[in-house]
Design a protein around this motif. Structure first.
Motif, PDB file in Angstrom:
ATOM      1  N   PHE A  10       7.026  12.736  -2.137  1.00  0.00           N
ATOM      2  CA  PHE A  10       7.560  11.578  -2.855  1.00  0.00           C
ATOM      3  C   PHE A  10       7.379  11.782  -4.353  1.00  0.00           C
ATOM      4  CE2 PHE A  10       6.327   9.740   1.272  1.00  0.00           C
ATOM      5  CZ  PHE A  10       7.561   9.224   1.646  1.00  0.00           C
ATOM      6  N   THR A  11       8.319  11.264  -5.071  1.00  0.00           N
ATOM      7  CA  THR A  11       8.182  11.311  -6.528  1.00  0.00           C
ATOM      8  C   THR A  11       7.236  10.206  -6.984  1.00  0.00           C
ATOM      9  OG1 THR A  11      10.004   9.793  -6.929  1.00  0.00           O
ATOM     10  CG2 THR A  11      10.553  12.151  -6.679  1.00  0.00           C
ATOM     11  N   ILE A  12       6.789  10.333  -8.203  1.00  0.00           N
ATOM     12  CA  ILE A  12       5.884   9.317  -8.758  1.00  0.00           C
ATOM     13  C   ILE A  12       6.564   7.947  -8.789  1.00  0.00           C
ATOM     14  CG2 ILE A  12       4.676   8.586 -10.852  1.00  0.00           C
ATOM     15  CD1 ILE A  12       4.101  11.492 -11.434  1.00  0.00           C
ATOM     16  N   ILE A  13       7.809   7.923  -9.102  1.00  0.00           N
ATOM     17  CA  ILE A  13       8.549   6.660  -9.168  1.00  0.00           C
ATOM     18  C   ILE A  13       8.610   6.008  -7.793  1.00  0.00           C
ATOM     19  CG2 ILE A  13      10.810   5.624  -9.599  1.00  0.00           C
ATOM     20  CD1 ILE A  13      11.209   7.659 -11.819  1.00  0.00           C
ATOM     21  N   PHE A  18       6.750   1.803  -4.057  1.00  0.00           N
ATOM     22  CA  PHE A  18       6.123   1.454  -2.782  1.00  0.00           C
ATOM     23  C   PHE A  18       4.889   0.594  -3.011  1.00  0.00           C
ATOM     24  CE2 PHE A  18       2.748   2.457   0.271  1.00  0.00           C
ATOM     25  CZ  PHE A  18       3.343   1.987   1.436  1.00  0.00           C
ATOM     26  N   LEU A  19       4.047   1.010  -3.964  1.00  0.00           N
ATOM     27  CA  LEU A  19       2.837   0.252  -4.247  1.00  0.00           C
ATOM     28  C   LEU A  19       3.156  -1.143  -4.793  1.00  0.00           C
ATOM     29  CD1 LEU A  19       0.600   3.037  -5.841  1.00  0.00           C
ATOM     30  CD2 LEU A  19       0.422   2.052  -3.546  1.00  0.00           C
ATOM     31  N   ALA A  20       4.183  -1.226  -5.621  1.00  0.00           N
ATOM     32  CA  ALA A  20       4.553  -2.524  -6.201  1.00  0.00           C
ATOM     33  C   ALA A  20       5.048  -3.479  -5.125  1.00  0.00           C
ATOM     34  CB  ALA A  20       5.617  -2.325  -7.275  1.00  0.00           C
ATOM     35  N   VAL A  21       5.902  -2.984  -4.233  1.00  0.00           N
ATOM     36  CA  VAL A  21       6.417  -3.826  -3.156  1.00  0.00           C
ATOM     37  C   VAL A  21       5.289  -4.251  -2.225  1.00  0.00           C
ATOM     38  CG1 VAL A  21       7.906  -3.862  -1.120  1.00  0.00           C
ATOM     39  CG2 VAL A  21       8.739  -2.864  -3.243  1.00  0.00           C
ATOM     40  N   THR A  22       4.389  -3.332  -1.906  1.00  0.00           N
ATOM     41  CA  THR A  22       3.245  -3.653  -1.046  1.00  0.00           C
ATOM     42  C   THR A  22       2.358  -4.711  -1.676  1.00  0.00           C
ATOM     43  OG1 THR A  22       3.255  -1.386  -0.176  1.00  0.00           O
ATOM     44  CG2 THR A  22       1.256  -2.693   0.155  1.00  0.00           C
ATOM     45  N   ALA A  23       2.111  -4.580  -2.983  1.00  0.00           N
ATOM     46  CA  ALA A  23       1.281  -5.561  -3.682  1.00  0.00           C
ATOM     47  C   ALA A  23       1.910  -6.944  -3.651  1.00  0.00           C
ATOM     48  CB  ALA A  23       1.045  -5.105  -5.122  1.00  0.00           C
TER      49      ALA A  23
END
Length: 255
Positions: A10-13, A18-23
């Motif tokens: 996965f790219t950094i973006i 993914f982390l933003a949506v999970t948060a």
């Protein structure tokens, strides 16, 4: 020999997305859970307040006169049956509590009945007195804060300093229960050295002279941010002696 296909991660973006949506999902879930807990706490506070008042009504039918010889009743000492002084009921006062209090306060004071020396027909055959804090007989005054920081407020007002009064008594001879409900204090009595305060008249006479008022108490969360979806009311029908007539209702209190 074929060329080996290179695996791509996965790219950094993509990881950041993914982390933003999970948060966001976690925050939404936690917010929903927190709101549900607050609503449950609010309802528990309202229901607990209603149940406490209903219990006071119910207990009047189980009133006992187990006063000891050291407890003063109208200036008289002596065991039950040896004097004409009886525990006859209770005065319930609902208000905002002390200045700066974080929750509403309920105070339940015993009421005694002393048989008049000059014979009179009911309801004027007894003089009724409220037992005060610090009385010589150490008779217990019950004080209770309303759970979860709730206050009882009159509908249509924006203040929290309203008071409600419920006088419940049982005639020592006839056993007839009388309830007087008001939004004004029972005035007219003077304090005595024996830790008692005269009521202005017998409960039955007061009920005749000034009709009782229906009490509608809007249960407000003032400090704790429970933010219920609607304000519930605890309602008591005027002069009722039935605990079932103390009800929790919705749609009675504007926000």
């Amino acid at each position: 020999m074929g060329r080996q296909k290179q695996q791509q991660g996965f790219t950094i973006i993509e990881v950041m997305l993914f982390l933003a949506v999970t948060a966001l999902l976690i925050m939404g879930i936690l917010g929903s859970v927190s709101n549900s807990i607050n609503v449950q706490r609010y309802r528990e506070g309202v229901e607990g307040f209603r149940d406490f008042l209903a219990g006071q009504y119910e207990s009047i039918n189980m009133l006992t006169n187990d006063r000891t010889a050291t407890q003063v009743c109208g200036g008289i000492q002596g065991h039950r049956g040896a004097t004409d002084c009886f525990y006859s009921g209770k005065l319930i006062e609902i208000g905002p509590g002390e200045t700066g209090a974080q929750e509403g306060r309920i105070e339940v004071s015993p009421v005694i009945a002393i048989k008049n020396t000059v014979p009179s027909p009911p309801p004027n055959d007894y003089t009724y007195k409220k037992v005060l804090e610090g009385n010589p007989g150490n008779v217990n005054i019950v004080t209770k804060e309303i759970d979860w920081g709730l206050f009882a407020r009159e509908s249509g007002t924006t203040t929290f300093d309203g008071n409600y009064y419920i006088l419940i008594t049982r005639h020592p001879d006839t056993g007839v229960t009388t309830v007087v409900t008001r939004k004004t204090v029972f005035t007219g009595g003077s304090n005595s050295a024996d830790g008692l305060q005269d009521l202005p008249a017998s409960p039955a006479a007061m009920a005749l002279s000034t009709p009782s008022q229906d009490l509608k108490m809007c249960m407000i969360d003032k400090f704790n941010g429970l933010n219920p979806p609607e304000i519930l009311a605890v309602m008591i029908k005027a002069s009722t002696t039935n605990p079932a007539d103390i009800e929790v209702k919705s749609g009675e209190c504007p926000r």
